[in-house]
Enzyme design. Structure first.
Site, PDB file in Angstrom:
ATOM      1  N   ASN A  80      -8.193 -13.721   1.844  1.00  0.00           N
ATOM      2  CA  ASN A  80      -7.419 -13.045   0.798  1.00  0.00           C
ATOM      3  C   ASN A  80      -6.125 -13.832   0.610  1.00  0.00           C
ATOM      4  O   ASN A  80      -5.262 -13.813   1.490  1.00  0.00           O
ATOM      5  CB  ASN A  80      -7.134 -11.602   1.252  1.00  0.00           C
TER       6      ASN A  80
ATOM      7  N   LYS B 260      -3.828 -13.269  -1.478  1.00  0.00           N
ATOM      8  CA  LYS B 260      -2.710 -12.417  -1.929  1.00  0.00           C
ATOM      9  C   LYS B 260      -2.006 -13.099  -3.112  1.00  0.00           C
ATOM     10  O   LYS B 260      -2.673 -13.731  -3.915  1.00  0.00           O
ATOM     11  CB  LYS B 260      -1.778 -12.101  -0.759  1.00  0.00           C
TER      12      LYS B 260
ATOM     13  N   HIS C 103      -6.544  -2.459  -0.661  1.00  0.00           N
ATOM     14  CA  HIS C 103      -5.776  -3.170   0.368  1.00  0.00           C
ATOM     15  C   HIS C 103      -4.489  -2.393   0.661  1.00  0.00           C
ATOM     16  O   HIS C 103      -3.892  -1.804  -0.242  1.00  0.00           O
ATOM     17  CB  HIS C 103      -5.447  -4.598  -0.088  1.00  0.00           C
TER      18      HIS C 103
ATOM     19  N   GLU D 132      -1.542  -3.247   1.061  1.00  0.00           N
ATOM     20  CA  GLU D 132      -0.361  -3.621   0.268  1.00  0.00           C
ATOM     21  C   GLU D 132      -0.390  -2.934  -1.095  1.00  0.00           C
ATOM     22  O   GLU D 132       0.664  -2.600  -1.647  1.00  0.00           O
ATOM     23  CB  GLU D 132      -0.285  -5.152   0.141  1.00  0.00           C
TER      24      GLU D 132
ATOM     25  N   GLU E  99      -8.335  -2.524   8.836  1.00  0.00           N
ATOM     26  CA  GLU E  99      -7.103  -3.309   8.932  1.00  0.00           C
ATOM     27  C   GLU E  99      -5.943  -2.425   9.395  1.00  0.00           C
ATOM     28  O   GLU E  99      -5.337  -1.715   8.576  1.00  0.00           O
ATOM     29  CB  GLU E  99      -6.748  -3.912   7.564  1.00  0.00           C
TER      30      GLU E  99
ATOM     31  N   GLY F 165      -0.211  -9.629   9.160  1.00  0.00           N
ATOM     32  CA  GLY F 165       0.887 -10.590   9.024  1.00  0.00           C
ATOM     33  C   GLY F 165       1.893 -10.560  10.155  1.00  0.00           C
ATOM     34  O   GLY F 165       2.988 -11.106  10.034  1.00  0.00           O
TER      35      GLY F 165
ATOM     36  N   SER G 164      -4.025 -10.392  11.184  1.00  0.00           N
ATOM     37  CA  SER G 164      -3.644 -11.498  12.079  1.00  0.00           C
ATOM     38  C   SER G 164      -4.830 -12.219  12.714  1.00  0.00           C
ATOM     39  O   SER G 164      -4.757 -12.669  13.865  1.00  0.00           O
ATOM     40  CB  SER G 164      -2.674 -11.008  13.164  1.00  0.00           C
TER      41      SER G 164
HETATM   42  P1  PGA Z   1      -3.148 -11.493   7.741  1.00  0.00           P
HETATM   43  O1  PGA Z   1      -3.550 -10.510   6.524  1.00  0.00           O
HETATM   44  O2  PGA Z   1      -4.433 -12.177   8.163  1.00  0.00           O
HETATM   45  O3  PGA Z   1      -2.156 -12.423   7.150  1.00  0.00           O
HETATM   46  O4  PGA Z   1      -2.622 -10.610   8.822  1.00  0.00           O
HETATM   47  C1  PGA Z   1      -4.725  -9.757   6.598  1.00  0.00           C
HETATM   48  C2  PGA Z   1      -4.908  -8.939   5.344  1.00  0.00           C
HETATM   49  O5  PGA Z   1      -3.918  -8.443   4.784  1.00  0.00           O
HETATM   50  O6  PGA Z   1      -6.057  -8.789   4.895  1.00  0.00           O
END
Ligand code: PGA
Length: 245
Positions: free
Chosen positions: A9, A11, A92, A94, A161, A167, A207
């Protein structure tokens, strides 16, 4: 029987030049035909990504629940399919946080995407407060029940997740991931036709990197990973593909 899925992803990152990363990712994906490799770039890069990617599925990061209409700034499932997307992320964390997305809307988006022949990666997880309060299982169960579309299992992926792992470089203990993925599989068997439930892939996200990917994917019912930061460069993404293959 379930093919592993390694999904990246991007983003709100990437540009035309970044699509060059797809060349090496494609080489690795074609060398591992037993697994699925996908990249979800921003909307504007889907079409050029499809033209460039060989052996890599290209997906979107969101799609609207309605077919078409007065929804300024949104994008429909049909538009994504026309651009060449074969899957889309929905719900997601976010977007749940910044666009106030709720479970019911996430389900409607997944249903619309699947009606257009795409697969849907439905994201859910607990935040840090819920985690610290010991509410992980109840939160995951509730979000799963409310955001799961009724559809053929092969078109559904659930990405577990934990928000506090996204992150941050932190990941849950192996036993905790195992417990939640087993819980999701059990609940899928209740919520869907049991044979369809076995076809749903359950991904872990948060992560994931080249160092922890193999251990995460060795956990029962972890059918792949959803990768943010480490999907932006082939250098970091390739070891994750290798771990899956
Ligand atoms: P990350 O993001 O691997 O940077 O932790 C995962 C995600 O948001 O799907």
């Amino acid at each position: 029987m379930r093919r592993r899925m390694i999904a990246g992803n991007w983003k709100m990152n990437g540009d035309l030049a970044a699509l060059g990363e797809l060349d090496a990712i494609g080489v690795a994906a074609r060398a591992a035909p037993q697994i699925d490799v996908a990249i979800c770039p921003p909307f504007t890069l889907i079409s050029p990504a499809v033209a460039r990617a060989d052996g890599v599925m290209i997906g979107a990061q969101d799609c609207h629940a309605q077919e078409s209409g007065p929804f300024t700034g949104n994008i429909s499932a049909a538009m994504l399919v026309e651009a060449g997307a074969v899957l889309t992320i929905v719900g997601h964390s976010e977007r749940r946080r910044d666009q106030m997305e709720r479970n019911r809307g996430v389900r409607a988006k997944a249903e619309r995407a699947i009606a257009h022949g795409m697969s849907a990666i439905i994201c859910l997880g607990e935040n840090e407060e819920e985690h610290d309060a010991g509410q992980t299982t109840s939160v995951v169960e509730r979000r799963l029940e409310a955001s799961l579309p009724i559809a053929r299992g092969e078109f559904i992926m659930i990405a577990y997740e934990p928000l506090w792992a996204i992150g941050t470089g932190r990941t849950p203990a192996t036993a905790a991931v195992a417990e939640i993925h087993a819980l999701i599989r059990r609940r899928l068997r209740d919520l869907l036709d049991p044979a369809e439930a076995e076809r749903v892939r359950i991904l872990y996200g948060g992560s994931v990197n080249g160092t922890n990917a193999a251990d995460l994917m060795a956990i029962p019912d972890v059918d792949g990973v959803l990768v943010g930061g480490a999907s932006l460069s082939a250098e970091q993404f390739l070891p994750i593909i290798a771990a899956a293959a």
